[in-house]
Design a protein around this motif. Structure first.
Motif, PDB file in Angstrom:
ATOM      1  N   MET A 276     -19.847  17.968  36.467  1.00 56.62           N
ATOM      2  CA  MET A 276     -20.920  17.652  37.508  1.00 56.62           C
ATOM      3  C   MET A 276     -22.288  18.646  37.508  1.00 56.62           C
ATOM      4  O   MET A 276     -21.872  19.615  37.899  1.00 56.62           O
ATOM      5  N   GLU A 277     -23.355  18.035  37.335  1.00 53.28           N
ATOM      6  CA  GLU A 277     -24.656  19.176  37.270  1.00 53.28           C
ATOM      7  C   GLU A 277     -24.455  19.647  38.678  1.00 53.28           C
ATOM      8  O   GLU A 277     -24.661  18.750  39.557  1.00 53.28           O
TER       9      GLU A 277
ATOM     10  N   ARG B  22     -26.019  26.338  33.238  1.00 57.53           N
ATOM     11  CA  ARG B  22     -27.214  26.212  32.095  1.00 57.53           C
ATOM     12  C   ARG B  22     -28.462  26.690  32.520  1.00 57.53           C
ATOM     13  O   ARG B  22     -28.990  26.351  33.429  1.00 57.53           O
ATOM     14  N   ILE B  23     -29.157  27.382  31.621  1.00 55.23           N
ATOM     15  CA  ILE B  23     -30.598  28.047  31.669  1.00 55.23           C
ATOM     16  C   ILE B  23     -31.487  27.444  30.379  1.00 55.23           C
ATOM     17  O   ILE B  23     -31.027  27.646  29.331  1.00 55.23           O
ATOM     18  N   ASN B  24     -32.450  26.468  30.903  1.00 52.77           N
ATOM     19  CA  ASN B  24     -32.989  26.076  29.693  1.00 52.77           C
ATOM     20  C   ASN B  24     -34.153  26.591  29.582  1.00 52.77           C
ATOM     21  O   ASN B  24     -34.470  27.325  30.341  1.00 52.77           O
ATOM     22  N   SER B  25     -35.261  26.190  28.448  1.00 57.51           N
ATOM     23  CA  SER B  25     -36.324  27.017  28.545  1.00 57.51           C
ATOM     24  C   SER B  25     -37.277  26.941  29.677  1.00 57.51           C
ATOM     25  O   SER B  25     -38.137  28.229  29.757  1.00 57.51           O
TER      26      SER B  25
ATOM     27  N   GLN C 235     -22.276  34.701  28.119  1.00 61.50           N
ATOM     28  CA  GLN C 235     -22.467  34.885  26.679  1.00 61.50           C
ATOM     29  C   GLN C 235     -23.910  34.285  26.151  1.00 61.50           C
ATOM     30  O   GLN C 235     -24.665  34.913  25.717  1.00 61.50           O
ATOM     31  N   ILE C 236     -23.760  32.754  26.493  1.00 68.11           N
ATOM     32  CA  ILE C 236     -24.985  32.090  26.127  1.00 68.11           C
ATOM     33  C   ILE C 236     -26.272  32.502  26.728  1.00 68.11           C
ATOM     34  O   ILE C 236     -27.186  32.577  26.153  1.00 68.11           O
TER      35      ILE C 236
ATOM     36  N   LYS D 175     -30.153  12.152  31.722  1.00 62.62           N
ATOM     37  CA  LYS D 175     -29.922  13.430  31.050  1.00 62.62           C
ATOM     38  C   LYS D 175     -28.609  13.978  31.564  1.00 62.62           C
ATOM     39  O   LYS D 175     -27.563  14.469  30.550  1.00 62.62           O
ATOM     40  N   PRO D 176     -28.158  14.122  32.799  1.00 57.16           N
ATOM     41  CA  PRO D 176     -27.034  15.018  32.836  1.00 57.16           C
ATOM     42  C   PRO D 176     -25.649  14.201  32.580  1.00 57.16           C
ATOM     43  O   PRO D 176     -24.754  14.920  32.042  1.00 57.16           O
TER      44      PRO D 176
ATOM     45  N   ILE E 117     -25.277  14.678  28.690  1.00 60.94           N
ATOM     46  CA  ILE E 117     -24.927  16.171  28.608  1.00 60.94           C
ATOM     47  C   ILE E 117     -23.524  16.447  28.774  1.00 60.94           C
ATOM     48  O   ILE E 117     -22.666  16.913  28.119  1.00 60.94           O
ATOM     49  N   GLU E 118     -22.962  15.930  30.018  1.00 65.23           N
ATOM     50  CA  GLU E 118     -21.509  15.768  30.256  1.00 65.23           C
ATOM     51  C   GLU E 118     -20.777  15.151  29.234  1.00 65.23           C
ATOM     52  O   GLU E 118     -19.565  15.596  29.012  1.00 65.23           O
TER      53      GLU E 118
ATOM     54  N   LEU F 216     -17.829  27.914  24.297  1.00 66.35           N
ATOM     55  CA  LEU F 216     -19.331  28.345  24.054  1.00 66.35           C
ATOM     56  C   LEU F 216     -19.937  27.240  23.026  1.00 66.35           C
ATOM     57  O   LEU F 216     -21.217  27.068  23.264  1.00 66.35           O
TER      58      LEU F 216
ATOM     59  N   GLN G  15     -21.175  24.829  25.742  1.00 67.60           N
ATOM     60  CA  GLN G  15     -22.418  25.442  26.194  1.00 67.60           C
ATOM     61  C   GLN G  15     -23.674  25.362  25.478  1.00 67.60           C
ATOM     62  O   GLN G  15     -24.846  24.837  25.748  1.00 67.60           O
ATOM     63  N   LYS G  16     -23.603  25.695  23.987  1.00 68.99           N
ATOM     64  CA  LYS G  16     -24.785  25.594  23.077  1.00 68.99           C
ATOM     65  C   LYS G  16     -25.126  24.056  23.253  1.00 68.99           C
ATOM     66  O   LYS G  16     -26.387  23.753  22.989  1.00 68.99           O
TER      67      LYS G  16
ATOM     68  N   LEU H 175     -27.214  23.041  26.153  1.00 73.75           N
ATOM     69  CA  LEU H 175     -28.616  23.452  26.051  1.00 73.75           C
ATOM     70  C   LEU H 175     -29.209  22.467  25.101  1.00 73.75           C
ATOM     71  O   LEU H 175     -30.582  22.429  25.449  1.00 73.75           O
TER      72      LEU H 175
ATOM     73  N   ASP I 137     -30.140  19.140  26.518  1.00 70.19           N
ATOM     74  CA  ASP I 137     -31.101  19.550  27.529  1.00 70.19           C
ATOM     75  C   ASP I 137     -32.528  19.717  26.779  1.00 70.19           C
ATOM     76  O   ASP I 137     -33.443  18.932  27.241  1.00 70.19           O
ATOM     77  N   GLU I 138     -32.781  20.711  25.808  1.00 64.84           N
ATOM     78  CA  GLU I 138     -33.955  20.826  25.336  1.00 64.84           C
ATOM     79  C   GLU I 138     -34.634  19.759  24.446  1.00 64.84           C
ATOM     80  O   GLU I 138     -35.761  19.323  24.619  1.00 64.84           O
TER      81      GLU I 138
END
Lengths: 107, 192
Positions: free
Chosen positions: A1-2, A53-56, A84-85, B46-47, B50-51, B66, B69-70, B73, B76-77
């Motif tokens: 869940m976001e 998450r952190i996007n651009s 780490q990411i 989008k959410p 991603i899930e 990891l 997570q990548k 992202l 998302d982008e």
């Protein structure tokens, strides 16, 4: 869940700390604006331990916030609790050039 | 390696080690029966997308966490680009502001394809605008590589992250018709 972005500004051992949590993307912009107004200085720690998450767009918000606090208001800002990411993204975008990373304080 | 190939009206840009594969769409994202294809209807999709990708990878250990997570992202982008950067007027003005939720226009398509084979995640997003140019791709990568001064307003940071995090990145542009952006992520041991 976001999880939507939120923050809690508190004193931690006498030091002003902004505990950030959730996803940092374009939706976080109003909250970052509020955070900047509430910070009293002269120094601040941004704690990313609960950030996902952190996007651009989120990176742009953080850079804008750091630029405002460090260059326009002359605050000393430090960063801790980076995953780490997110650490990879901070290195790629120069965030660590504007705010030094410090170890997360053990409770 | 950087490779560009003109094919009719399309431009194909491939960046990464070929590793013996053919740098065309089928070589970079081999067709397979377990490829998942999703049509995006609105920004609110989008959410969940991603899930879905994150759940496919799982988080049983640090390397999987990891990779997930990548992947999150990257999706998302890629979707932000397709939803907000791609739709433009003839003079290049963005049609939709980034923070506002939006639905796709009646003749607009955004398609997400992905596949995970327990070691590689292949990801691809195509939009029906074809507004990105070859010059913008190289310019975004160059400016984000060369400029040492952190600039909040620098454009193309999302594409730069894709280039740095994907094991290979490809962009195929049919001007005014379609842009395809894709890449792959490898499950790797986590450095300590």
């Amino acid at each position: 869940m976001e999880q939507h972005f939120s923050y809690d500004l508190a004193k931690d051992a006498g030091q002003e700390v902004a505990f950030l949590s959730g996803t940092i993307d374009s939706q976080a912009e109003p909250s970052f604006g509020e955070l900047q107004k509430q910070v009293s200085g002269p120094s601040l720690i941004l704690d990313f331990s609960d950030v996902g998450r952190i996007n651009s767009m989120g990176i742009a918000l953080i850079l804008r916030c750091l630029k405002h606090l460090t260059r326009e208001r002359d605050l000393q800002v430090q960063i801790r609790g980076v995953s780490q990411i997110n650490g990879m993204l901070f290195k790629m975008s120069g965030i660590f050039l504007m705010a030094k990373e410090v170890p997360t304080r053990k409770t | 390696m950087m490779h560009t190939n003109q094919h009719e009206a399309a431009t194909m840009i491939f960046i990464g080690p070929t590793g013996g594969m053919k740098p065309d769409l089928n070589g970079l994202f081999p067709d397979s029966s377990d490829t998942l294809v999703r049509q995006v209807c609105c920004s609110a999709d989008k959410p969940a997308l991603i899930e879905e990708v994150v759940a496919l990878i799982g988080d049983e250990d640090d390397p999987h966490a990891l990779l997930a997570q990548k992947a999150a992202l990257m999706v998302d982008e890629m979707l932000e680009n397709a939803l907000y950067a791609a739709p433009r007027t003839a003079d290049g003005t963005a049609l939709f502001p980034q923070r506002e939720p939006r639905s796709l226009l009646p003749d607009e398509r955004i398609t997400v394809r992905y596949r995970y084979d327990d070691s590689h995640l292949f990801l691809e997003v195509r939009d029906s605008w074809g507004s990105l140019t070859q010059g913008q791709v190289f310019s975004h990568l160059a400016v984000n590589t060369q400029e040492a001064e952190p600039d909040p307003d620098r454009t193309g940071r999302g594409l730069f992250f894709m280039w740095r995090l994907f094991d290979h990145l490809y962009v195929r542009i049919y001007p005014g018709k379609e842009t395809v952006v894709g890449g792959s992520l490898l499950l790797q041991p986590v450095a300590r």
